[in-house]
Enzyme design. Structure first.
Site, PDB file in Angstrom:
ATOM      1  N   ARG A  38       0.818  -1.219   0.000  1.00 58.07           N
ATOM      2  CA  ARG A  38       0.000   0.000   0.000  1.00 58.07           C
ATOM      3  C   ARG A  38       0.854   1.272   0.000  1.00 58.07           C
ATOM      4  NH1 ARG A  38      -5.051  -1.998   3.835  1.00 58.07           N
ATOM      5  NH2 ARG A  38      -6.250  -2.754   2.079  1.00 58.07           N
ATOM      6  N   LYS A 201     -16.985 -17.545   3.884  1.00 59.23           N
ATOM      7  CA  LYS A 201     -18.432 -17.338   3.995  1.00 59.23           C
ATOM      8  C   LYS A 201     -19.133 -17.074   2.670  1.00 59.23           C
ATOM      9  CE  LYS A 201     -18.059 -15.165   8.480  1.00 59.23           C
ATOM     10  NZ  LYS A 201     -17.696 -13.771   8.685  1.00 59.23           N
ATOM     11  N   GLY A 353      -6.899  -8.403  -0.084  1.00 56.52           N
ATOM     12  CA  GLY A 353      -7.118  -9.239   1.085  1.00 56.52           C
ATOM     13  C   GLY A 353      -6.191 -10.440   1.166  1.00 56.52           C
ATOM     14  N   GLY A 376     -11.999  -5.139   0.733  1.00 54.74           N
ATOM     15  CA  GLY A 376     -13.432  -4.811   0.766  1.00 54.74           C
ATOM     16  C   GLY A 376     -13.841  -3.968  -0.431  1.00 54.74           C
TER      17      GLY A 376
HETATM   18  P1  AMP Z   1     -12.797 -14.597   3.565  1.00 53.58           P
HETATM   19  O1  AMP Z   1     -12.451 -13.562   4.597  1.00 53.58           O
HETATM   20  O2  AMP Z   1     -14.243 -14.892   3.437  1.00 53.58           O
HETATM   21  O3  AMP Z   1     -12.092 -14.365   2.246  1.00 53.58           O
HETATM   22  O4  AMP Z   1     -12.215 -15.953   4.140  1.00 53.58           O
HETATM   23  C1  AMP Z   1     -10.869 -16.141   4.387  1.00 53.58           C
HETATM   24  C2  AMP Z   1     -10.773 -17.231   5.391  1.00 53.58           C
HETATM   25  O5  AMP Z   1     -11.431 -18.374   4.923  1.00 53.58           O
HETATM   26  C3  AMP Z   1      -9.362 -17.631   5.691  1.00 53.58           C
HETATM   27  O6  AMP Z   1      -9.037 -17.262   6.989  1.00 53.58           O
HETATM   28  C4  AMP Z   1      -9.396 -19.162   5.549  1.00 53.58           C
HETATM   29  O7  AMP Z   1      -8.770 -19.808   6.613  1.00 53.58           O
HETATM   30  C5  AMP Z   1     -10.874 -19.485   5.581  1.00 53.58           C
HETATM   31  N1  AMP Z   1     -11.196 -20.736   4.890  1.00 53.58           N
HETATM   32  C6  AMP Z   1     -10.959 -21.053   3.605  1.00 53.58           C
HETATM   33  N2  AMP Z   1     -11.361 -22.297   3.338  1.00 53.58           N
HETATM   34  C7  AMP Z   1     -11.852 -22.810   4.481  1.00 53.58           C
HETATM   35  C8  AMP Z   1     -12.416 -24.063   4.839  1.00 53.58           C
HETATM   36  N3  AMP Z   1     -12.530 -25.067   3.956  1.00 53.58           N
HETATM   37  N4  AMP Z   1     -12.831 -24.223   6.118  1.00 53.58           N
HETATM   38  C9  AMP Z   1     -12.707 -23.229   7.005  1.00 53.58           C
HETATM   39  N5  AMP Z   1     -12.187 -22.028   6.735  1.00 53.58           N
HETATM   40  C10 AMP Z   1     -11.763 -21.809   5.476  1.00 53.58           C
END
Ligand code: AMP
Length: 396
Positions: A38, A201, A353, A376
């Protein structure tokens, strides 16, 4: 979003006090900056303004400060920026951000000088976009420049409010660059266009999936999100992440992909463990995860499948890890996608991210066409939303 905003090249800045909102929200450990992406992203705008003889006043937020907090001071950023610019960056250490130090520094600044204000979140008004702080910021500036792409999805004093109290509000080079790459990829991609979404998620990516299904040729869904799609198809998912409330949504999206002729690729195997821990991975035969286990990464067959889709594409956008990449036993899927993109001749865009951190840590950073500085913000852009920090700037 069509780009019709004035930029720093459209205005006169010589001798003017130019307030620049940067994104210096950098990761730090023991007072040391651990990722300079950044800071480097902000340099072209700062250098241009210095060369043109502006009095450059930088501001940014750092972390989640809810008022003055010495552990979240921007002082280390001022020091590092001084080195990167080869010129002293005067740090105005005011808890009120626009206090005596800032006013004095601005009043004695010569053309080409650079000042950095304290963390904008030291002022409680910042997150609420309240006029009192916006007016304070505007009181030390003739011109406002927004170059903080990573904060452009937030309507705060330093990104939106301040524009009400200055006559001239334009964007810098970083915002232009981000919009060029993200905008061109989404609006006018060289096809085949492949988007890869991962992360934990489903709910965070709903709007992105919907918007991208109208634009891409191939959509890859990996990471924790994939298990809700598996469940919707009737596979066993054991203890894997599941968003029960979005099962219908997952079905709908799979239908929508079919209707639109979009190839929707989900993993075909998994790396699993009996618990959420960095233990040795077992690999499943197919999509099914046996009882008592959870899927923590895509498996080797999925890696090949996704890498093949990346090789076929001419434009690739990626946001979100394929598994729990923080665990060394479950990082392989994320590494495989990063490597496939690094080896590809396509336009490759990393949507900030976790995926940006993964790519940089693997040393693939300079192999990508563009790594967004906004997690974001780039997601909201991919959702097709207008970013308030850009909407507030002067039109051409
Ligand atoms: P996000 O912030 O939604 O992009 O999610 C990122 C997070 O998703 C990271 O910290 C990963 O550890 C988690 N993640 C990715 N795949 C899995 C999975 N199969 N089970 C649990 N956590 C996950």
């Amino acid at each position: 979003m069509s780009f019709n905003k004035k930029t720093i090249e459209d205005i006169q800045v010589k001798g003017k006090r130019v307030l620049v909102r940067c994104d210096f929200n950098v990761p730090m450990k023991d007072g040391k900056i651990t990722d300079e992406n950044r800071l480097n992203g902000a340099l072209p705008t700062i250098k241009y303004l210095m060369e043109k003889g502006a009095k450059v006043i930088l501001c940014s937020h750092l972390g989640k400060a809810k008022g003055p907090d010495p552990s979240l001071t921007l002082a280390p950023v001022a020091m590092r920026l001084s080195e990167l610019l080869n010129k002293e960056v005067v740090f105005a250490a005011d808890d009120t951000v626009v206090g005596d130090n800032a006013r004095k520094a601005v009043s004695v600044a010569k053309d080409g000088d650079v000042i950095l204000l304290e963390n904008t979140r030291f002022r409680k008004e910042e997150g609420k976009n309240e006029d009192s702080f916006s007016q304070d910021l505007a009181s030390i500036a003739d011109v406002y420049v927004n170059d903080a792409f990573g904060s452009a999805h937030r309507a705060h004093c330093s990104t939106v409010g301040v524009t009400k109290f200055v006559d001239t509000a334009v964007c810098g080079y970083l915002i232009q660059k981000e919009l060029k790459f993200l905008g061109e990829a989404v609006q006018n991609p060289t096809r085949p266009f492949c988007a890869i979404l991962g992360g934990a998620k489903v709910v965070d990516k709903i709007a992105v999936i919907e918007n991208l299904l109208d634009k891409v040729d191939t959509l890859i869904i990996g990471g924790g999100m994939a298990y809700t799609f598996f469940k919707a198809q009737g596979y066993e998912i054991g203890k894997s992440l599941l968003d029960e409330e979005r099962l219908d949504y997952a079905k709908e999206m799979m239908e929508k992909a079919k209707t639109k002729g979009v190839k929707l690729l989900l993993p075909v195997d998994n790396r699993i463990a009996p618990e959420y821990a960095d233990v040795e991975a077992k690999i499943t035969e197919d999509q099914n995860v046996p009882e008592g286990y959870m899927g923590l990464d895509i498996g080797p067959k999925s890696e090949k499948l996704f890498a093949y889709a990346v090789r076929e594409a001419k434009t690739v956008i990626w946001n979100g890890p394929m598994g729990v990449a923080e665990f060394k036993n479950f990082a392989a899927g994320t590494v495989a996608v990063a490597k496939a993109m690094a080896d590809s001749g396509a336009t490759t865009i990393i949507g900030g991210g976790d995926s940006a951190a993964a790519v940089n840590n693997l040393g693939f950073g300079d192999k990508m066409t563009h790594i967004s500085t906004g997690g974001g913000a780039s997601l909201e852009f991919l959702e097709g939303k207008e970013l308030p920090g850009i909407a507030a700037l002067n039109n051409k």
